[in-house]
Design a protein around this motif. Structure first.
Motif, mmCIF file in Angstrom:
data_model
loop_
_atom_site.group_PDB
_atom_site.id
_atom_site.type_symbol
_atom_site.label_atom_id
_atom_site.label_comp_id
_atom_site.label_asym_id
_atom_site.label_seq_id
_atom_site.Cartn_x
_atom_site.Cartn_y
_atom_site.Cartn_z
ATOM 1 N N LYS A 1 0.659 -1.300 -0.013
ATOM 2 C CA LYS A 1 -0.029 0.050 0.109
ATOM 3 C C LYS A 1 0.864 1.357 0.143
ATOM 4 O O LYS A 1 0.447 2.189 -0.601
ATOM 5 C CB LYS A 1 -0.925 -0.192 1.267
ATOM 6 N N SER B 1 -1.162 -2.367 -6.202
ATOM 7 C CA SER B 1 -2.462 -3.474 -6.135
ATOM 8 C C SER B 1 -1.834 -4.812 -6.172
ATOM 9 O O SER B 1 -0.638 -4.946 -6.315
ATOM 10 C CB SER B 1 -3.514 -3.432 -7.233
ATOM 11 N N TYR C 1 -2.677 -7.087 -7.937
ATOM 12 C CA TYR C 1 -2.538 -7.500 -9.296
ATOM 13 C C TYR C 1 -1.009 -6.967 -9.864
ATOM 14 O O TYR C 1 -0.143 -7.597 -10.373
ATOM 15 C CB TYR C 1 -3.485 -6.719 -10.288
ATOM 16 N N LYS C 2 -0.979 -5.735 -9.472
ATOM 17 C CA LYS C 2 0.576 -4.759 -9.923
ATOM 18 C C LYS C 2 1.698 -5.290 -9.229
ATOM 19 O O LYS C 2 2.619 -5.944 -9.832
ATOM 20 C CB LYS C 2 0.290 -3.125 -9.631
ATOM 21 N N GLN D 1 -0.889 -13.863 -9.170
ATOM 22 C CA GLN D 1 -1.751 -13.250 -8.140
ATOM 23 C C GLN D 1 -2.493 -13.941 -7.334
ATOM 24 O O GLN D 1 -2.846 -13.887 -6.214
ATOM 25 C CB GLN D 1 -2.577 -12.291 -9.279
#
Length: 102
Positions: free
Chosen positions: A13, A18, A20-21, A30
């Motif tokens: 964070k 994310s 995903y990223k 993922q």
């Protein structure tokens, strides 16, 4: 007690990533990362090391007590781009930075 998953979440964070990223940058599927969170499983050390490399920190930094400073948008962009470089390209960047500083 130190919680590996909470630390991963904090670092993710702080860098504006994310799941995903993070998966895309680290090369860890993922679904694997999501499973760690869903089942409260800690990643194996080899995967944790990959994540640390993706975050731009060492394993020692990962386990150090303290808070993660919020990064600026520009710093997040630089980290994302840094993670796309291979070791030779990273070395070249260090040489360029060193030239600017000296």
């Amino acid at each position: 007690m130190f919680n590996v998953l909470e630390r991963m979440e904090e670092l993710r964070k702080a860098r504006g990533l994310s799941v995903y990223k993070l998966a895309k940058l680290s090369g860890i599927p993922q679904s694997t990362i999501a499973t760690w969170y869903q089942k409260n499983l800690y990643p194996p050390i080899d995967k944790l090391e990959i994540l640390c490399n993706t975050f731009g920190i060492s394993l020692s930094d990962f386990f150090s007590i303290g808070t993660v400073k919020s990064l600026t948008r520009e710093q997040n962009l630089l980290l994302d781009q840094w993670n796309l470089l291979n070791p030779k390209e990273r070395e070249a960047v260090f040489h360029i930075i060193d030239a600017f500083l000296n």
